[in-house]
Scaffold this active site. Structure first.
Site, PDB file in Angstrom:
ATOM      1  CD  GLN A   1      -2.626   0.833   2.721  1.00  0.00           C
ATOM      2  OE1 GLN A   1      -2.706  -0.250   3.265  1.00  0.00           O
ATOM      3  NE2 GLN A   1      -3.105   1.932   3.243  1.00  0.00           N
TER       4      GLN A   1
ATOM      5  CD1 TRP B   1       0.024  -1.202   5.107  1.00  0.00           C
ATOM      6  CD2 TRP B   1       0.483  -1.453   7.299  1.00  0.00           C
ATOM      7  NE1 TRP B   1      -0.756  -0.310   5.808  1.00  0.00           N
ATOM      8  CE2 TRP B   1      -0.492  -0.443   7.148  1.00  0.00           C
ATOM      9  CE3 TRP B   1       0.934  -1.775   8.563  1.00  0.00           C
ATOM     10  CZ2 TRP B   1      -1.019   0.238   8.240  1.00  0.00           C
ATOM     11  CZ3 TRP B   1       0.401  -1.095   9.653  1.00  0.00           C
ATOM     12  CH2 TRP B   1      -0.555  -0.102   9.491  1.00  0.00           C
TER      13      TRP B   1
ATOM     14  CB  CYS C   1      -5.572  -1.287   3.709  1.00  0.00           C
ATOM     15  SG  CYS C   1      -6.973  -0.837   4.735  1.00  0.00           S
TER      16      CYS C   1
ATOM     17  CG  HIS D   1      -4.690  -2.555   8.125  1.00  0.00           C
ATOM     18  ND1 HIS D   1      -4.348  -1.608   7.203  1.00  0.00           N
ATOM     19  CD2 HIS D   1      -3.831  -3.578   7.952  1.00  0.00           C
ATOM     20  CE1 HIS D   1      -3.298  -2.046   6.521  1.00  0.00           C
ATOM     21  NE2 HIS D   1      -2.983  -3.231   6.957  1.00  0.00           N
TER      22      HIS D   1
ATOM     23  CG  ASN E   1      -0.560  -5.764   7.419  1.00  0.00           C
ATOM     24  OD1 ASN E   1      -0.988  -4.959   6.600  1.00  0.00           O
ATOM     25  ND2 ASN E   1      -0.148  -5.404   8.623  1.00  0.00           N
TER      26      ASN E   1
END
Length: 503
Positions: free
Chosen positions: A73, A284, A79, A250, A282
Site C-alpha cells: 500500500q 503492508w 488497504c 485495516h 497484511n
C-alpha cells in the site's frame, strides 16, 4: 453479456493508432494531472508522472508470476483495495479475467517497437464487465511510486490495476477509505456477504464458531475470496497496532483456511486431532500477528515437518501469518465472504441459479406510477415500490439476495456522491399470485437499511412464492438498482412492473 468499453475507449483500436503513429499512448480521459489524483487540491507535494521505463531498465507486468507479496500500500488509505488484490492474486482464473491477455500486454524485450504505453483491465460494474484503458504514466515523488507498488522495483501490475480502478472511480483520492466487499465484487462479479463477528458472539460460542468455520472453509474451497478486519471505533484507533501485532481499522486478505493435523508420524495419523486454522496477509507486507502459531512460535513444533511444508510456514516478516480460528474470532470483528458465481469451478459443480433484475426508484405524484415509497415504516406508500416475485421450489432452500445501488459517480470538483440508505423486505404470498401486492402480506425476512453500495441477506426459505420489495429508507428518493437472487434450483423470478425490463 458482452464486454463494454469504459467511456467508449477501445483498447485494440487505440493501441493500433499508437503503433502506427509511433507515439506512446496518453489517455485524454485520465490525464497525468492533479485532477486525476485529488478531488480538490494537491495533498502530497509535487507529483511527477513517469512511465515504468523511466523508473527502471527492465519493466515487467509480472516478475516470477503474480502473488499477494507483489502488493504494498502506498500513500492512500486503500488497504481495502490492496487486500482485495491480495485475494485476487491467489486465484489464476480470477486475475486473468481482470488482467486480460496479459502475455500480450507484457513488455517484450525482443520487440521493443510493439510497446505503445497502453494497458487495459476489466472490472465488474453494476451487472456488466467493463474494459478500462489507461496509459502507463504513474504518479511518483522523488522517483518512487506514490501509491500501490511491488516488492520488485521493476514489477508494475499492481500499480497499473490500481490506476485503472482509480479511473473508474474518478480519481485516486476516491479510493481513500472504501469497502473490501465492493472491491471483491468489482474483481469477480461475485456476491459479498459481510459477517459481524461481534453480533454472533463468535468469541464465546464454540458451536457457532465451528459452524462459521465450516462456512468459511466451504467458500475458500469453492474458490471464493475472503477478507477480514478489526473495527476501529475512533479516528485515533485507525491503524493502531495491538500488543499482539494486529492492526485496527485495516483490511487483511485471508489466503488459506485449513484443518491442520497435529502430532508427528503415525501418531498424527491415528490421533487425527485437527486444529481449525486460518492464514491471512497484511497489505503492508509486514507487521504480523505475534501470538500462538505466529511464524516463529513454538506451537509449530506440534506439527510434523511435512505438514509445515504443506502449509508453507515461513519465518520472515512478510505480512503473512497463521492463527487458530478461535484466536481469529477473539480479535477480528468483521469478515467478508465473497462467493463466486458461474466460475469455471462452479460450472462443473453447479451450486447457484442466478436471477438478475435492473430497476429504478422513481418518484411520481401519481400513486399508481410512483415507485419510490420508502421502507415499511411508510405504510401509505411502501407498496408503491418495485416488486419482484420468485419461487422456492425445494422443501427448504438457502437463498442469497443482493441489492446494489448504482454509485453516484465521483467528480473531481464535488467529491463522492452520497449513497442512499437502501434495503429490502421479503413477503410470502399465495402460490398463484402474479400481480403486485396492494395490501401487506406475511413478512418473512428483511435486510438491514444502510447507505452502503450493497445490501446482502442469506436466508433459509421454505417452499413457496415470495415477493421482494427493494426500497430506499426514505420515500421520494430516486436511483437505479440491481437485484440479484441466488437459489439452488431455478426460481422463475419475474417482475410485476411493466415499466421495468429484464436482462
Amino acid at each position: 453479456r458482452g464486454m463494454k468499453a469504459f467511456e467508449g475507449q477501445q483498447y485494440s483500436t487505440l493501441k493500433r493508432q499508437c503503433l502506427q503513429s509511433g507515439l506512446l499512448f496518453e489517455d485524454p480521459r485520465f490525464p497525468a494531472t492533479d485532477d486525476s489524483l485529488f478531488y480538490q487540491g494537491n495533498r502530497i507535494g509535487r507529483v511527477v508522472w513517469k512511465r515504468p521505463r523511466e523508473l527502471c531498465e527492465d519493466p515487467h507486468l509480472f516478475v516470477d508470476g503474480i502473488s499477494a507479496h507483489d502488493l504494498h500500500q502506498g500513500q492512500l488509505g486503500n488497504c481495502w483495495f490492496v487486500a482485495a488484490c491480495s485475494s485476487l492474486a491467489s486465484r489464476e482464473s480470477l486475475w486473468q479475467k481482470v488482467i486480460p491477455d496479459w502475455k500480450e500486454q507484457e513488455w517484450d524485450t525482443e520487440k521493443p517497437d510493439s510497446y505503445a504505453g497502453i494497458f487495459h483491465f476489466r472490472f465488474w460494474r453494476f451487472g456488466e464487465w467493463v474494459d478500462v484503458v489507461i496509459d502507463d504514466r504513474l504518479p511518483t515523488v522523488d522517483n518512487q511510486l506514490v501509491y500501490c507498488h511491488s516488492n520488485d522495483s521493476n514489477e508494475f501490475w499492481s500499480a497499473l490495476v490500481e490506476k485503472a480502478y482509480a479511473k473508474v472511480y474518478g480519481c485516486y483520492e476516491a479510493l481513500d477509505g472504501g469497502n473490501t466487499a465492493d472491491a471483491l465484487v468489482d474483481f469477480t462479479g461475485g456476491v459479498s456477504e459481510p459477517v459481524d463477528l461481534l453480533e454472533g458472539q463468535m468469541a464465546t460460542d464454540e458451536a457457532a464458531r465451528n459452524q462459521l468455520f465450516e462456512r468459511v472453509l466451504k467458500v475458500h474451497n469453492r474458490d471464493g475470496l475472503i477478507s477480514c478486519s478489526i473495527r476501529a471505533t475512533t479516528i485515533e484507533d485507525m491503524e493502531a497496532r495491538l500488543d499482539c501485532g494486529l492492526v485496527k481499522g485495516h483490511a487483511y486478505a485471508v489466503t488459506d483456511v485449513r484443518k491442520v493435523r497435529l502430532g508427528h508420524g503415525l501418531l498424527a495419523f491415528f490421533k487425527s486431532e485437527k486444529l481449525h486454522m486460518i492464514r491471512m496477509r497484511n497489505p503492508w507486507g509486514e507487521k504480523e500477528w505475534s501470538g500462538p502459531w505466529s511464524d516463529s512460535s513454538e506451537e509449530w513444533n506440534k506439527v510434523s515437518k511435512s505438514e509445515r511444508e504443506k502449509l508453507g510456514v515461513t519465518v520472515q516478516d512478510d505480512g503473512e501469518f497463521w492463527m487458530t480460528f478461535d484466536d481469529f474470532c477473539q480479535y477480528f470483528t468483521d469478515l467478508i465472504l465473497c462467493r463466486l458465481i458461474n466460475t469455471s469451478y462452479l460450472s462443473i459443480h453447479k451450486t447457484w441459479e442466478e436471477e438478475v433484475m435492473r430497476g429504478s426508484w422513481v418518484h411520481r405524484q401519481d400513486p399508481l406510477r410512483n415507485r419510490s415509497g420508502g421502507c415499511i415504516n411508510h405504510k401509505a406508500t411502501f407498496l408503491q415500490n418495485p416488486q419482484y416475485v420468485f419461487d422456492v421450489k425445494k422443501v427448504e432452500d438457502e437463498v442469497l439476495i443482493c441489492l446494489q445501488q448504482k454509485e453516484k459517480r465521483a467528480t473531481p470538483k464535488e467529491g463522492k456522491g452520497e449513497n442512499l440508505a437502501i434495503g429490502f423486505d421479503i413477503h410470502q404470498v399465495e402460490l398463484n399470485r402474479k400481480y403486485r401486492m396492494h395490501s401487506a402480506q406475511q413478512k418473512v425476512a428483511g435486510s438491514i437499511y444502510i447507505n452502503s453500495r450493497c445490501v446482502f441477506l442469506r436466508k433459509e426459505l421454505k417452499e413457496g412464492r415470495y415477493v421482494i420489495i427493494p426500497t430506499t429508507f426514505d420515500p421520494g428518493q430516486q436511483g437505479d438498482f440491481l437485484l440479484r437472487v441466488f437459489t439452488d434450483v431455478p426460481s422463475d423470478f419475474f417482475t410485476s412492473e411493466p415499466c421495468l425490463c429484464r436482462f
